[in-house]
Design a protein around this motif. Structure first.
Motif, PDB file in Angstrom:
ATOM      1  N   SER A 358     115.554 -15.109 -63.184  1.00  0.00           N
ATOM      2  CA  SER A 358     114.841 -15.991 -64.104  1.00  0.00           C
ATOM      3  C   SER A 358     115.761 -16.369 -65.255  1.00  0.00           C
ATOM      4  N   TRP A 359     115.849 -17.678 -65.514  1.00  0.00           N
ATOM      5  CA  TRP A 359     116.639 -18.168 -66.650  1.00  0.00           C
ATOM      6  C   TRP A 359     115.743 -18.212 -67.886  1.00  0.00           C
ATOM      7  N   GLN A 360     115.552 -17.050 -68.497  1.00  0.00           N
ATOM      8  CA  GLN A 360     114.752 -16.957 -69.707  1.00  0.00           C
ATOM      9  C   GLN A 360     115.689 -16.901 -70.915  1.00  0.00           C
ATOM     10  N   ALA A 361     115.102 -16.661 -72.092  1.00  0.00           N
ATOM     11  CA  ALA A 361     115.945 -16.488 -73.278  1.00  0.00           C
ATOM     12  C   ALA A 361     116.953 -15.375 -73.023  1.00  0.00           C
ATOM     13  N   VAL A 362     116.475 -14.290 -72.409  1.00  0.00           N
ATOM     14  CA  VAL A 362     117.357 -13.256 -71.869  1.00  0.00           C
ATOM     15  C   VAL A 362     117.118 -13.253 -70.360  1.00  0.00           C
ATOM     16  N   PRO A 363     118.085 -13.677 -69.549  1.00  0.00           N
ATOM     17  CA  PRO A 363     117.872 -13.782 -68.098  1.00  0.00           C
ATOM     18  C   PRO A 363     117.439 -12.446 -67.500  1.00  0.00           C
ATOM     19  N   LEU A 364     116.601 -12.533 -66.459  1.00  0.00           N
ATOM     20  CA  LEU A 364     116.078 -11.355 -65.778  1.00  0.00           C
ATOM     21  C   LEU A 364     116.462 -11.418 -64.309  1.00  0.00           C
ATOM     22  N   TRP A 365     117.094 -10.341 -63.820  1.00  0.00           N
ATOM     23  CA  TRP A 365     117.447 -10.217 -62.402  1.00  0.00           C
ATOM     24  C   TRP A 365     116.674  -9.030 -61.831  1.00  0.00           C
ATOM     25  N   GLU A 366     115.887  -9.293 -60.788  1.00  0.00           N
ATOM     26  CA  GLU A 366     115.123  -8.255 -60.114  1.00  0.00           C
ATOM     27  C   GLU A 366     115.513  -8.238 -58.634  1.00  0.00           C
ATOM     28  N   PHE A 367     115.564  -7.041 -58.045  1.00  0.00           N
ATOM     29  CA  PHE A 367     115.880  -6.955 -56.622  1.00  0.00           C
ATOM     30  C   PHE A 367     115.301  -5.677 -56.039  1.00  0.00           C
ATOM     31  N   ASP A 368     115.089  -5.714 -54.741  1.00  0.00           N
ATOM     32  CA  ASP A 368     114.596  -4.561 -53.979  1.00  0.00           C
ATOM     33  C   ASP A 368     115.228  -4.684 -52.603  1.00  0.00           C
ATOM     34  N   ALA A 369     116.155  -3.792 -52.278  1.00  0.00           N
ATOM     35  CA  ALA A 369     116.931  -3.943 -51.047  1.00  0.00           C
ATOM     36  C   ALA A 369     117.080  -2.608 -50.345  1.00  0.00           C
ATOM     37  N   SER A 370     117.276  -2.680 -49.031  1.00  0.00           N
ATOM     38  CA  SER A 370     117.524  -1.486 -48.230  1.00  0.00           C
ATOM     39  C   SER A 370     118.659  -1.776 -47.253  1.00  0.00           C
ATOM     40  N   LEU A 371     119.520  -0.799 -47.085  1.00  0.00           N
ATOM     41  CA  LEU A 371     120.668  -0.893 -46.190  1.00  0.00           C
ATOM     42  C   LEU A 371     120.555   0.223 -45.171  1.00  0.00           C
ATOM     43  N   ASP A 372     120.616  -0.129 -43.890  1.00  0.00           N
ATOM     44  CA  ASP A 372     120.380   0.905 -42.885  1.00  0.00           C
ATOM     45  C   ASP A 372     121.552   1.865 -42.756  1.00  0.00           C
ATOM     46  N   TYR A 373     122.779   1.345 -42.769  1.00  0.00           N
ATOM     47  CA  TYR A 373     123.944   2.201 -42.522  1.00  0.00           C
ATOM     48  C   TYR A 373     125.192   1.487 -43.028  1.00  0.00           C
ATOM     49  N   LEU A 374     126.079   2.259 -43.637  1.00  0.00           N
ATOM     50  CA  LEU A 374     127.345   1.685 -44.086  1.00  0.00           C
ATOM     51  C   LEU A 374     128.436   2.727 -43.997  1.00  0.00           C
ATOM     52  N   GLN A 375     129.471   2.407 -43.240  1.00  0.00           N
ATOM     53  CA  GLN A 375     130.671   3.237 -43.207  1.00  0.00           C
ATOM     54  C   GLN A 375     131.666   2.598 -44.171  1.00  0.00           C
ATOM     55  N   LEU A 376     131.649   3.080 -45.403  1.00  0.00           N
ATOM     56  CA  LEU A 376     132.363   2.429 -46.489  1.00  0.00           C
ATOM     57  C   LEU A 376     133.863   2.381 -46.259  1.00  0.00           C
ATOM     58  N   ASP A 377     134.421   3.399 -45.599  1.00  0.00           N
ATOM     59  CA  ASP A 377     135.870   3.449 -45.412  1.00  0.00           C
ATOM     60  C   ASP A 377     136.390   2.264 -44.608  1.00  0.00           C
ATOM     61  N   ARG A 378     135.553   1.660 -43.768  1.00  0.00           N
ATOM     62  CA  ARG A 378     136.000   0.514 -42.980  1.00  0.00           C
ATOM     63  C   ARG A 378     136.401  -0.654 -43.877  1.00  0.00           C
ATOM     64  N   TYR A 379     135.809  -0.722 -45.076  1.00  0.00           N
ATOM     65  CA  TYR A 379     135.984  -1.904 -45.922  1.00  0.00           C
ATOM     66  C   TYR A 379     136.805  -1.632 -47.175  1.00  0.00           C
ATOM     67  N   THR A 380     137.225  -0.399 -47.390  1.00  0.00           N
ATOM     68  CA  THR A 380     138.041  -0.074 -48.554  1.00  0.00           C
ATOM     69  C   THR A 380     139.514  -0.247 -48.221  1.00  0.00           C
ATOM     70  N   PRO A 381     140.385  -0.439 -49.226  1.00  0.00           N
ATOM     71  CA  PRO A 381     141.816  -0.619 -48.966  1.00  0.00           C
ATOM     72  C   PRO A 381     142.428   0.596 -48.281  1.00  0.00           C
ATOM     73  N   LYS A 382     143.521   0.354 -47.571  1.00  0.00           N
ATOM     74  CA  LYS A 382     144.207   1.431 -46.861  1.00  0.00           C
ATOM     75  C   LYS A 382     144.694   2.493 -47.835  1.00  0.00           C
ATOM     76  N   ARG A 383     145.122   2.068 -48.993  1.00  0.00           N
ATOM     77  CA  ARG A 383     145.554   2.993 -50.036  1.00  0.00           C
ATOM     78  C   ARG A 383     144.670   2.819 -51.262  1.00  0.00           C
ATOM     79  N   PHE A 384     144.352   3.928 -51.885  1.00  0.00           N
ATOM     80  CA  PHE A 384     143.513   3.868 -53.072  1.00  0.00           C
ATOM     81  C   PHE A 384     144.198   3.050 -54.159  1.00  0.00           C
ATOM     82  N   ASP A 385     143.525   2.035 -54.632  1.00  0.00           N
ATOM     83  CA  ASP A 385     144.079   1.153 -55.648  1.00  0.00           C
ATOM     84  C   ASP A 385     143.161   1.166 -56.869  1.00  0.00           C
TER      85      ASP A 385
END
Length: 661
Positions: A358-385
């Motif tokens: 909502s674009w109010q005087a102070v904008p408001l962002w609302e969300f409700d989400a669910s993620l079934d599964y995530l293997q985070l290492d697949r998407y992170t850099p090969k070396r920690f940066d």
């Protein structure tokens, strides 16, 4: 027959007189007399001053035409650019019959050197927005000499559109060439065909072609659009290949009287990416309302990212980021955007939920989400940066600062660095200055994690407060996952609270202030045997034996290890450690320097019960004796010291006491 001949002669005479009248009219007509009137009529129509600064030339043969040079439309007040639009030359060919009745019907219009300058000033206002409010198309039919009956075609040499955003410090340009407009008459099917070129911030450029269909109402306002064909390629300055190759098709219907529109058959294609959309809505003086749906499918998502980012995505798994599917219903109204039934599938992971902004005087962002599964290492850099981590965190926090946020996220299973979290839930709350993530919970290895974070948005350096708690977690499996072997196997209970500032390690280390408690239950220390350590330290003549206390098959069981911890000024300290088993009791204290990663820890060991060992008699003599151990050195090469002489002195003192008794 004679009557027909006379009528024919009369018609020929009238036509001759008509042509003679037109010739005399055009001979005596001086277009310069209308320069000022023309500027005034256009100024009334557009609501901003219009000047005609070039020459005005009229010809009669082979068809009446007027050429006007140097048309200029001034920018509204409050903008840096002096002109909103300028046309170097305008040529109009006129149909004769309407001209005799004081009306204008254009047979052909040629426009050369049209330049538009769109500008957003420092307060966020757009020059085109201000101009649109001042234009009144209702005046078109009452503008005296400008009474149109039709326009068969328009030829445009070049059109250049520049834009600049004073707020963001960005600029760009868009141009059309070889443009041709046909069917510019009410009720007819018109078409615009042209080549286009564009550029953004001197970094990105594009080129292509387009063919747009349209229909006009009686006031020459559009009531329908169709993108018959639109395509091209987007390029980066430093790359040889195109970032994106695009093709667009769409149908847009407009009902200006009802202020409604309908977008259908929208399709955007770029190699493997296909986006489809359908929408309908209406607009009023108070704003717009839109509803519709959107789907995106990309079976070459990794290649799309590579072209957009201009580099190969740095991920541990080169087969990640291959397939993307997005679909959502959307609605906009009353300055609020709602996304419903969101479904985002990335490779094997599926995110579902809803979101609103909502674009109010102070904008408001609302969300409700669910993620079934995530293997985070697949998407992170090969070396920690750490720079990448800081950039991502900074970007996310910048999006939250100054906005109200209320959202929840649930993750069925999350894997990272070999660790597994299940049934993870988090809630984010913010009123623009403080971001709270509370609660943050997950099931971890048979136990339960509970935590919260409080982030002071906009603070420099960033200030974070936290509270962490773990109950009844099996410690062996996560240590095995992180290090390849578990130095400890036990059930663990721990809780921490504290605060730190900054996003760089040295800032965090030096500012971190925390305190906590740790309790390990019913476990064992692997690759270390206290029994072997004592036997190895005792001389052979006193019943000792040469053994290896640090070995893969060594272990020391315990019933409990507990203590409190304090972290301050880069040092982790403990003063009240306790450990106990059926064979021993230990007290300890010491500290760990986080900058040098060096440990200095001293323990007092008491034998409570003898081990099943060949030196059992000696160990029996040691029962109840307290002697020191010291664990020290860098964490990668720790040393454990035991003083044999102090053991002997303790044994002799006990024997003398028994003799005296």
């Amino acid at each position: 027959m004679r009557i027909i001949l006379r009528l024919g002669a009369l018609v020929l005479a009238l036509l001759f007189l008509l042509c003679l009248s037109l010739a005399l009219f055009w001979w005596w007509f001086d277009p310069e007399d209308y320069r000022e009137a023309m500027g005034e009529e256009l100024s009334v129509l557009l609501g901003q001053p219009v000047t005609v600064e070039g020459r005005i030339h009229a010809t009669f043969l082979p068809r009446p035409s007027v050429e006007i040079g140097g048309l200029r439309l001034q920018n509204p007040d409050g903008f840096e650019q002096p002109l909103f639009a300028e046309a170097r030359e305008l040529r109009m060919e006129l149909d004769v019959p309407p001209l005799l009745g004081g009306r204008v019907r254009l047979a052909e219009l040629e426009l050369e050197g049209l330049a538009l300058q769109l500008e957003r000033n420092h307060d966020g206002s757009g020059s085109w927005e201000v101009l649109a409010e001042s234009v009144s198309f209702d005046r078109l039919g009452d503008a005296g000499m400008l009474q149109f009956e039709g326009l068969r075609g328009i030829r445009i040499g070049t059109v250049e559109i520049g834009w600049s955003d004073r707020q963001e410090g960005r600029h760009g340009q868009f141009s059309l060439s070889e443009a041709r407009l046909t069917g510019v008459q009410p009720g007819q099917d018109g078409e615009l065909v042209a080549e286009w070129q564009a550029g953004w911030d001197d970094e990105i450029s594009g080129e292509g072609s387009l063919a747009l269909g349209f229909q006009l109402d009686d006031r020459y306002l559009p009531v329908a659009f169709a993108v018959h064909q639109a395509g091209g390629r987007i390029m980066a300055r430093e790359l040889d290949e195109a970032l994106l190759s695009l093709r667009l098709e769409a149908e847009l219907g407009l009902d200006l009287a009802a202020r409604e529109f309908a977008l259908s058959d929208f399709r955007l294609i770029s190699r493997d990416l296909v986006a489809d959309m359908q929408a309908e809505g209406r607009w009023t003086n108070d704003g717009s309302e839109v509803t519709g749906w959107l789907t995106v499918a990309d079976d070459g998502f990794r290649d799309t990212l590579r072209r957009i980012l201009r580099t190969e995505p740095d991920t541990e798994d080169p087969d990640s980021l291959r397939r993307l599917r997005v679909q959502t219903m959307f609605g906009y109204g009353n300055r609020r955007l709602d996304l419903r039934d969101i479904s985002v599938q990335l490779d094997d992971s599926l995110l579902e939920g809803s979101s609103s902004y909502s674009w109010q005087a102070v904008p408001l962002w609302e969300f409700d989400a669910s993620l079934d599964y995530l293997q985070l290492d697949r998407y992170t850099p090969k070396r920690f940066d750490p720079d990448t981590v800081r950039a991502v965190l900074t970007f996310l926090l910048d999006q939250v600062e100054g906005r109200h946020v209320d959202g929840t996220l649930a993750v069925g299973k999350l894997e990272s660095e070999g660790l597994q979290f299940t049934e993870l839930t988090a809630r984010a709350l913010s009123e623009g200055e403080i971001l709270e993530i509370n609660p943050l919970e997950a099931d971890v290895y048979g136990g339960r994690y509970r935590g919260s974070f409080e982030v002071a948005l906009g603070s420099e350096p960033l200030h974070v407060r936290f509270l962490q708690r773990v109950d009844d977690m099996a410690l062996g499996d996560p240590l095995e996952a992180l290090f390849g072997w578990a130095v400890l196997e036990s059930q663990v209970d721990t809780q921490w609270q504290g605060a730190f500032s900054g996003l760089y390690w040295d800032q965090v280390r030096d500012s971190l202030e925390a305190s906590g408690e740790l309790r390990l239950r019913d476990g064992r220390i692997n690759r270390f045997s206290l029994e072997r350590l004592i036997e190895d330290a005792v001389p052979a003549g006193l019943g000792g034996a040469q053994t290896e206390p640090f070995a893969e098959d060594a272990s020391t069981a315990f019933s409990v290890i507990s203590g409190s911890l304090q972290l301050s000024e880069g040092e982790l300290a403990n003063s009240d450690a306790r450990a106990r088993s059926e064979h021993f009791a230990v007290r300890g204290s010491g500290d760990l320097d986080l900058e040098t990663a060096r440990l200095d820890y001293r323990l007092q060991l008491n034998i409570l019960r003898t081990f099943d060992t060949e030196s059992e008699r000696l160990l029996e003599l040691l029962r109840g004796v307290s002697f020191p151990l010291r664990l020290h050195g860098p964490l990668t090469d720790l040393e454990l010291e035991l003083d044999p002489q102090q053991l002997i002195d303790g044994v002799q003192e006990d024997e003398e006491t028994e003799d005296e008794g």
